[in-house]
Design an enzyme around this catalytic site. Structure first.
Site, PDB file in Angstrom:
ATOM      1  N   ARG A 218      59.096  41.596  44.157  1.00 29.08           N
ATOM      2  CA  ARG A 218      59.783  42.084  45.349  1.00 29.08           C
ATOM      3  C   ARG A 218      60.778  41.018  45.798  1.00 29.08           C
ATOM      4  O   ARG A 218      60.540  39.821  45.641  1.00 29.08           O
ATOM      5  CB  ARG A 218      58.789  42.389  46.472  1.00 29.08           C
ATOM      6  CG  ARG A 218      57.940  43.629  46.234  1.00 29.08           C
ATOM      7  CD  ARG A 218      58.793  44.888  46.305  1.00 29.08           C
ATOM      8  NE  ARG A 218      58.005  46.109  46.206  1.00 29.08           N
ATOM      9  CZ  ARG A 218      57.760  46.764  45.071  1.00 29.08           C
ATOM     10  NH1 ARG A 218      58.229  46.275  43.925  1.00 29.08           N
ATOM     11  NH2 ARG A 218      57.057  47.892  45.073  1.00 29.08           N
ATOM     12  N   GLU A 246      67.998  44.152  50.067  1.00 29.26           N
ATOM     13  CA  GLU A 246      68.135  45.082  48.939  1.00 29.26           C
ATOM     14  C   GLU A 246      68.640  46.429  49.442  1.00 29.26           C
ATOM     15  O   GLU A 246      67.960  47.067  50.250  1.00 29.26           O
ATOM     16  CB  GLU A 246      66.786  45.250  48.237  1.00 29.26           C
ATOM     17  CG  GLU A 246      66.876  46.101  46.990  1.00 29.26           C
ATOM     18  CD  GLU A 246      65.585  46.141  46.193  1.00 29.26           C
ATOM     19  OE1 GLU A 246      64.971  45.087  45.973  1.00 29.26           O
ATOM     20  OE2 GLU A 246      65.193  47.256  45.816  1.00 29.26           O
TER      21      GLU A 246
END
Length: 302
Positions: A218, A246
């Site tokens: 992640r 992101e």
């Protein structure tokens, strides 16, 4: 007794229809839930986030079965008394392939040769190899083991690290003594309070010159500004399938910083992934329908 399961798509309806003692019911996110929802004990979420609107319509909900291996968006957000199960084992192979692909691309200079081709240049140069490279895999679960099995035929040597040490696996407390000994550091850990920001300036400074950081976990596991600083100097290289933020906004340094391979969170996005997810989900729900707990329950943060 029949177990009612809310399913987000037709593929899931077909798979769950074959599970004994299970009644699949189709629902559509953003639309009123079907009347059968009052009896539903199991929910398979689609792409929607957790939300109170749905919980209020499911008074008998007892299990949420995810179609992904990651649960960080859901941990701590499900109602009290509701179990959470993931699809562990589905994306290990494809994610490991992505890691191998970016490492081969990095070491064999495929981006350099692609640029030369676009410019019409036939320019031979010596590249590097995976052979003999020492790879530190942080995350010794399903993903990490898939990666180890794929790297060893390339004659790379893998060192496995987990949160806690066990036979053949180092603990994270040993990282300061390990980082400088390896050519590649691969992140394959879940996002938890222990891993958020784990790869900071101090972590990166301990990596050897010329090493490659690969993030297949992640984005928030890595402190982005610290990584950008190292890439800007050229001391390290990196491959990211996930970023923080992101996606990176326009003008963000990740778009232009040198020494970086970046892909848009596609490590597990391969043909057949949905079918494999449903196969695991169906097995988990079958256990639950038979009076057992699912194998892939999330306990605590993960």
């Amino acid at each position: 007794m029949t177990l009612t399961v809310l399913v987000p798509d037709d593929e899931g309806m077909t798979v769950l229809a074959e599970v004994p003692r299970v009644l699949p019911v189709r629902y559509q996110w953003g639309e009123p839930v079907p009347v059968e929802a009052a009896k539903a004990e199991v929910l398979i979420p689609g792409k929607h986030p957790p939300g109170d609107e749905l919980w209020r319509a499911l008074p008998n909900l007892r299990l949420i079965q995810l179609l992904s291996a990651g649960a960080d968006d859901w941990v701590g957000k499900v109602p009290d008394g509701v179990l959470l199960s993931i699809c562990r084992g589905v994306q290990g192979g494809s994610t490991a392939e992505w890691v191998v692909a970016v490492l081969l691309s990095t070491y064999r200079k495929l981006d350099v040769f692609a640029a030369a081709r676009r410019e019409g240049r036939w320019e031979r140069q010596t590249a590097d190899t995976l052979q003999g490279k020492r790879v530190l895999v942080i995350g010794a679960g399903d993903l990490g083991q898939h990666l180890r099995r794929r790297l060893e035929p390339f004659e790379a040597r893998c060192t496995m690290v987990a949160m806690n040490a066990r036979e053949g696996v180092h603990g994270v407390r040993e990282l300061p003594g390990l980082l400088g000994l390896h050519d590649v550091v691969v992140l394959m850990v879940p996002l938890t309070s222990r891993t958020r920001g784990m790869v900071d300036a101090e972590f990166l400074a301990e990596m050897r010159d010329g090493a490659v950081l690969v993030n297949a976990s992640r984005g928030a596991v890595v402190v982005t500004d610290a990584l950008v600083a190292e890439l800007t100097t050229g001391r390290l290289r990196a491959a990211l399938d996930v970023t923080d933020p992101e996606p990176p906004p326009p003008g963000h340094p990740l778009w232009t910083v040198p020494g970086l391979v970046m892909t848009p969170h596609v490590g597990g996005a391969v043909r057949g992934a949905r079918s494999r997810s449903y196969a695991v989900a169906a097995a988990e729900i079958a256990r639950y329908a038979g009076g057992e707990l699912p194998d892939n329950l999330v306990r605590g943060e993960y």
